[in-house]
Write an enzyme that holds these catalytic residues in place. Structure first.
Site, PDB file in Angstrom:
ATOM      1  N   GLU A   2       0.885  -1.175   0.000  1.00  0.00           N
ATOM      2  CA  GLU A   2       0.000   0.000   0.000  1.00  0.00           C
ATOM      3  C   GLU A   2       0.916   1.216   0.000  1.00  0.00           C
ATOM      4  OE1 GLU A   2      -3.210   0.063  -0.154  1.00  0.00           O
ATOM      5  OE2 GLU A   2      -3.703  -2.022   0.224  1.00  0.00           O
TER       6      GLU A   2
ATOM      7  N   CYS B 272      -2.439   9.400   2.515  1.00  0.00           N
ATOM      8  CA  CYS B 272      -2.013   8.730   1.271  1.00  0.00           C
ATOM      9  C   CYS B 272      -3.019   8.968   0.163  1.00  0.00           C
ATOM     10  CB  CYS B 272      -1.817   7.241   1.524  1.00  0.00           C
ATOM     11  SG  CYS B 272      -3.232   6.447   2.286  1.00  0.00           S
TER      12      CYS B 272
END
Ligand code: NDP
Length: 501
Positions: free
Chosen positions: A247, A281
């Site tokens: 990720e 993010c």
């Protein structure tokens, strides 16, 4: 793997090296933690492996009871947990509370849905294999290593930890060096509800401790962090054929179409870009606004962003930049954009006042400037005028990153969303997908691969185990040396009937 009291010297009497986690708002020491070396990490993985049979043996119901008890404990201790997150990251109390609300919601979903998603179920065996009963289940891998970042020190690793535990794995978690206390808190509270075995452990230290976890023989490594470190993690895991979930970073775009509710789009852009000081993010970093609504959108964004104030006090809208290195990245992106013809309609180079960065809204930034192509990870929005929503889609898809995106359009939201190359899209909102536990979260391209959350997130920490059981002898059985040529001819005739027309 325990936490030591604040004020402990860098090397304690036991010879253990220690490091301090600091409050970015004040520079004060929050606590000291051990720097775990390769031998200690291997020992933690060995202990996790020994605990794996116990945890898997509890079954879905037993694990759900423990995970529910952990969730209730986390909620009871929420003020303490929130204060720890705020101390280690500097984020505001409300940003930390929002993070924790999502943590417990995902924990509940993973524990409840695991039996339905992973438990053994029948599968249709098909016409050719009508004499067989087919079934499938998803089994735990064993010990999962989790490496997490500092920006959402509870939410991001729990995307792996909660789902890996619900699937029946034990976990060794290496938190960021900036937020070790959060990892220790998670492991400590978990041990209160599962005291028998070390099912969830935290190992603390720097990048080398994470590298040691990659080499320690875990059955899967779930990494959340920058794309550069993700590459190093994948290379390290390749040596032992350890599967990885990555990720990584993003440069998420928000599209404002000609038919958008412009006020809602401005609200979404400002919140999605600036909350948690832009250290998200899947936060909004780029905005492509259609020419027809661009001027009004920029005016509304500027009005809203200008009113926001960073700080360490309870009334501040967002906190500091957690790490000094990140401040320099933000400073360089803003300076480069301004030098290359960009204009700041809110803030500017002077907004960078470490550890705080005030809101910055940039326009007219060249398409290839760092602020438009690389992850800035600060409270900086780059707004670009495009002819229409179609050009916005083309520009949004032009980068190697592909984590999330947002689209604001009254009539074309789903159509535009379908054309975006990324893992998740919010339509007429921002980051909504992260709060829906049933939706998978993850990216494509430089944003990584694999998924946390949802059914995919549960299966990510399992392997499929398939069984085909013969129930009776078939009239035609081509899978034996006694079959004879007539059997094959009959099977082919059947195949032609079934598939040839
Ligand atoms: P980093 O890549 O710097 O670090 C992530 C983790 O990896 C930390 O625990 C770090 O430890 C560890 N690490 C460092 N070097 C190694 C190594 N060689 N081997 C194994 N582990 C290592 O990321 P940040 O902590 O700075 O987090 C910010 C980044 O995370 C941003 O790019 C952001 O986009 C991304 N992110 C992605 C998310 C997603 O879901 N896609 C969610 C949240 C963040 P240490 O800190 O001790 O050095």
């Amino acid at each position: 793997m325990t936490q030591t009291a604040p004020g402990t010297p860098p090397r304690a009497d036991d010879g253990q090296r220690r490091f301090a986690s600091l409050d970015p708002r004040t520079g004060e020491v929050v606590a000291h933690h051990p720097v775990h070396g390769a031998a200690e990490v291997r020992a933690a993985v060995a202990a996790g492996r020994a605990a794996a049979a116990f945890w898997a043996g509890l079954g879905f119901d037993g694990r759900r009871r423990r995970l529910d008890a952990w969730r209730r404990l986390l909620v009871r201790r929420l003020p303490e947990f929130q204060a720890l997150i705020s101390a280690e990251t500097g984020k505001s109390a409300d940003d930390a509370r929002t993070e924790l609300a999502l943590v417990v919601d995902h924990l509940r979903w993973a524990a409840r849905q695991a039996p339905r998603v992973l438990g053994r179920r029948r599968v249709r065996s098909g016409l050719l294999m009508y004499n067989h009963a087919a079934s499938l289940e998803y089994r735990p891998l064993g010990v999962v290593g989790v490496i997490g970042p500092w920006n959402y020190p509870a939410f991001t690793p729990m995307g792996s930890i909660a789902y890996a535990l619900a699937a029946g794995n034990t976990v060794v978690f290496k938190p960021s060096e900036h937020t070790p206390g959060v990892g220790v808190f998670l492991a400590g509270t978990f041990a209160e509800v599962v005291p028998e075995h070390p099912v969830l452990q935290a190992v603390t230290g720097f990048g080398e401790t994470g590298a040691a976890l990659c080499a320690a023989g875990v059955d899967k490594l779930a990494f959340t962090g920058s794309t550069a470190t993700g590459r190093a993690v994948m290379a390290a895991c390749a040596a032992t054929l350890t599967p990885v979930l990555l990720e990584c970073g993003g440069k998420d775009a928000l599209i404002v179409a000609e038919d958008a509710d412009v006020a809602a789009a401005a609200r979404g852009a400002v919140w999605g870009g600036l909350f948690n000081a832009g250290q998200t993010c899947a936060g909004v970093e780029r905005v492509y606004a259609a020419d027809a609504v661009y001027d009004e959108f920029v005016r509304l964004v500027a009005d809203k962003a200008r009113a926001l104030r960073p700080g360490g006090d309870p009334d501040a809208d967002f906190g500091p930049i957690t790490t000094p290195e990140q401040v320099e990245v933000i400073r360089s992106h803003v300076a480069d954009a301004l030098e290359r013809g960009g204009r700041a309609v809110v803030g500017g180079a002077e907004s960078v006042r470490p550890p705080y960065v005030g809101p910055v809204v940039l326009v007219d930034v060249p398409e290839d400037a760092a602020a438009a192509t690389e992850e800035t990870f600060g409270p900086v929005l780059v707004v670009t005028r495009v002819a229409d929503a179609d050009e916005a889609v083309r520009r949004a898809n032009a980068l190697p990153y592909g984590l999330g995106a947002a689209v604001f359009s009254r009539d074309r939201g789903e159509e535009l969303a379908a054309r975006l190359r990324c893992g998740m899209v919010s339509v007429n909102s921002v980051l909504a997908y992260a709060s829906v536990p049933g939706l998978p979260f993850g990216g494509v391209g430089d944003s990584g691969f694999g998924r946390v959350h949802g059914e995919d997130g549960l299966r990510e920490f399992t392997y499929a185990h398939a069984v085909a059981r013969k129930r009776f002898k078939a009239l035609l059985d081509p899978m034996t040396y006694e079959r004879g040529s007539r059997t094959i001819k009959r099977v082919l005739r059947l195949v032609r009937v079934l598939h040839g027309r």
